[in-house]
Design a protein around this motif. Structure first.
Motif, PDB file in Angstrom:
ATOM      1  N   PRO A  29       0.820  -1.209   0.000  1.00 27.59           N
ATOM      2  CA  PRO A  29       0.000   0.000   0.000  1.00 27.59           C
ATOM      3  C   PRO A  29       0.856   1.261   0.000  1.00 27.59           C
ATOM      4  O   PRO A  29       1.943   1.301   0.577  1.00 27.59           O
ATOM      5  N   ILE A  46      -3.383   4.520   3.528  1.00 22.95           N
ATOM      6  CA  ILE A  46      -4.539   3.915   4.175  1.00 22.95           C
ATOM      7  C   ILE A  46      -5.646   4.959   4.271  1.00 22.95           C
ATOM      8  O   ILE A  46      -5.396   6.108   4.658  1.00 22.95           O
ATOM      9  N   ARG A  89      -8.811   6.730   5.890  1.00 21.43           N
ATOM     10  CA  ARG A  89      -9.583   6.953   7.119  1.00 21.43           C
ATOM     11  C   ARG A  89     -10.923   7.513   6.679  1.00 21.43           C
ATOM     12  O   ARG A  89     -11.004   8.645   6.197  1.00 21.43           O
ATOM     13  N   LEU A 139      -6.914  10.133   2.931  1.00 23.84           N
ATOM     14  CA  LEU A 139      -5.942   9.113   2.546  1.00 23.84           C
ATOM     15  C   LEU A 139      -4.613   9.477   3.184  1.00 23.84           C
ATOM     16  O   LEU A 139      -3.971  10.461   2.785  1.00 23.84           O
ATOM     17  N   LEU A 190       1.761   6.594   3.240  1.00 26.39           N
ATOM     18  CA  LEU A 190       2.779   5.866   3.994  1.00 26.39           C
ATOM     19  C   LEU A 190       4.163   6.175   3.433  1.00 26.39           C
ATOM     20  O   LEU A 190       4.304   6.499   2.242  1.00 26.39           O
ATOM     21  N   PHE A 230      -7.301   0.067  -4.967  1.00 21.26           N
ATOM     22  CA  PHE A 230      -7.267  -0.339  -3.566  1.00 21.26           C
ATOM     23  C   PHE A 230      -7.577  -1.815  -3.412  1.00 21.26           C
ATOM     24  O   PHE A 230      -7.941  -2.500  -4.381  1.00 21.26           O
ATOM     25  N   HIS A 262     -10.029  -5.253   1.430  1.00 21.87           N
ATOM     26  CA  HIS A 262      -9.263  -5.994   2.427  1.00 21.87           C
ATOM     27  C   HIS A 262     -10.129  -6.875   3.329  1.00 21.87           C
ATOM     28  O   HIS A 262      -9.610  -7.782   3.974  1.00 21.87           O
ATOM     29  N   ASP A 282     -13.355   2.324   6.088  1.00 20.56           N
ATOM     30  CA  ASP A 282     -12.251   2.788   6.922  1.00 20.56           C
ATOM     31  C   ASP A 282     -11.175   1.708   7.012  1.00 20.56           C
ATOM     32  O   ASP A 282     -11.469   0.533   7.235  1.00 20.56           O
ATOM     33  N   GLY A 283      -9.924   2.099   6.818  1.00 24.19           N
ATOM     34  CA  GLY A 283      -8.818   1.155   6.864  1.00 24.19           C
ATOM     35  C   GLY A 283      -8.451   0.546   5.528  1.00 24.19           C
ATOM     36  O   GLY A 283      -7.546  -0.301   5.455  1.00 24.19           O
ATOM     37  N   THR A 284      -9.107   0.969   4.447  1.00 25.52           N
ATOM     38  CA  THR A 284      -8.825   0.403   3.125  1.00 25.52           C
ATOM     39  C   THR A 284      -7.391   0.715   2.682  1.00 25.52           C
ATOM     40  O   THR A 284      -6.988   1.883   2.660  1.00 25.52           O
ATOM     41  N   PRO A 285      -6.612  -0.299   2.305  1.00 25.32           N
ATOM     42  CA  PRO A 285      -5.261  -0.045   1.775  1.00 25.32           C
ATOM     43  C   PRO A 285      -5.341   0.418   0.310  1.00 25.32           C
ATOM     44  O   PRO A 285      -6.017  -0.210  -0.505  1.00 25.32           O
TER      45      PRO A 285
END
Length: 231
Positions: free
Chosen positions: A7, A10, A12, A35, A38, A60, A63, A123-126
């Motif tokens: 990724p 991530i 939010r 977004l 990282l 994406f 997940h 929420d939390g999707t890479p």
């Protein structure tokens, strides 16, 4: 040949559960998220020039729907959930490699993060990649899709006497368009298309940090019952 991907960020999101997420992006313009990029993509160099773009494509991972055994056929909600189609003829979440794509509005570019709206991401999707939307290339005037030629007709959403003030109160606290978010998402009718629930059945979902509960007084109408803090 196998490839490994990592990724770049991530999401939010306002969507804390899969239920009631719009089935396509842009159906709920009030749906917002961030977004978070990282390392090493959280540096300004990675997004330099992106402020010139109004929309971006996000690639994406679904997940929470990854599977070891690929599905050749799926039952898309748009066809009522009871008709099978080839997986590559649909945008179902059950993908061979779990990859999805969405075009979303880019509201702002900040250090290490992108502000988004019109999202359909949990929420939390890479996120695997970000690409600018290019209007002259990405918008095809004569494109057709006989299974989904038009957006679904929205269902009527009404409010109980208590629910609307509750939603306004939480919207002010969150500084988010919560009332619009609820109306836009519920108008897409998140229940399975084959389901006709009795009027006394209550549904619920979490947006941001509040629980929204509703029922169907009529099969073609939603009534929001309450908007309360998530327990």
């Amino acid at each position: 040949m196998q490839h490994t991907v990592s990724p770049v960020g991530i999401v939010r999101s306002c969507f804390k559960e899969k239920f009631a997420i719009p089935r396509q992006p842009q159906l709920a313009p009030a749906a917002r998220g961030v977004l978070e990029l990282l390392p090493p993509f959280d540096q300004g160099d990675a997004v330099a020039g992106l402020e010139q773009v109004s929309h971006v494509w996000l690639l994406f991972l679904f997940h929470q729907a990854l599977e070891d055994k690929p599905r050749l056929k799926v039952r898309p909600p748009r066809l009522g959930g009871n008709k099978s189609m080839g997986v590559f003829a649909t945008r179902a979440t059950h993908r061979p490699n779990g990859i999805g794509q969405s075009v979303v509005r880019l509201e702002g570019v900040e250090a290490g993060r992108l502000l988004l709206s019109g999202i359909d991401l949990l929420d939390g999707t890479p996120v695997l990649d970000i690409k600018p939307y290019v209007p002259y290339a990405d918008c095809i005037d004569d494109a057709t899709n006989q299974m989904a030629s038009d957006a679904p007709e929205p269902i009527a959403v009404t409010w109980s006497e208590a629910a609307l003030p509750q939603a306004h109160t939480h919207a002010l606290r969150l500084r988010e368009p919560l009332v619009e978010l609820i109306e836009q998402c519920l108008a897409q009718d998140p229940r399975p298309a084959y389901q006709v629930p009795p009027a006394d059945r209550v549904y619920g979902v979490k947006f941001w940090d509040v629980q929204v509960r509703w029922h169907y007084p009529k099969p073609d109408q939603i009534r929001v019952l309450e908007v309360v803090p998530d327990a």
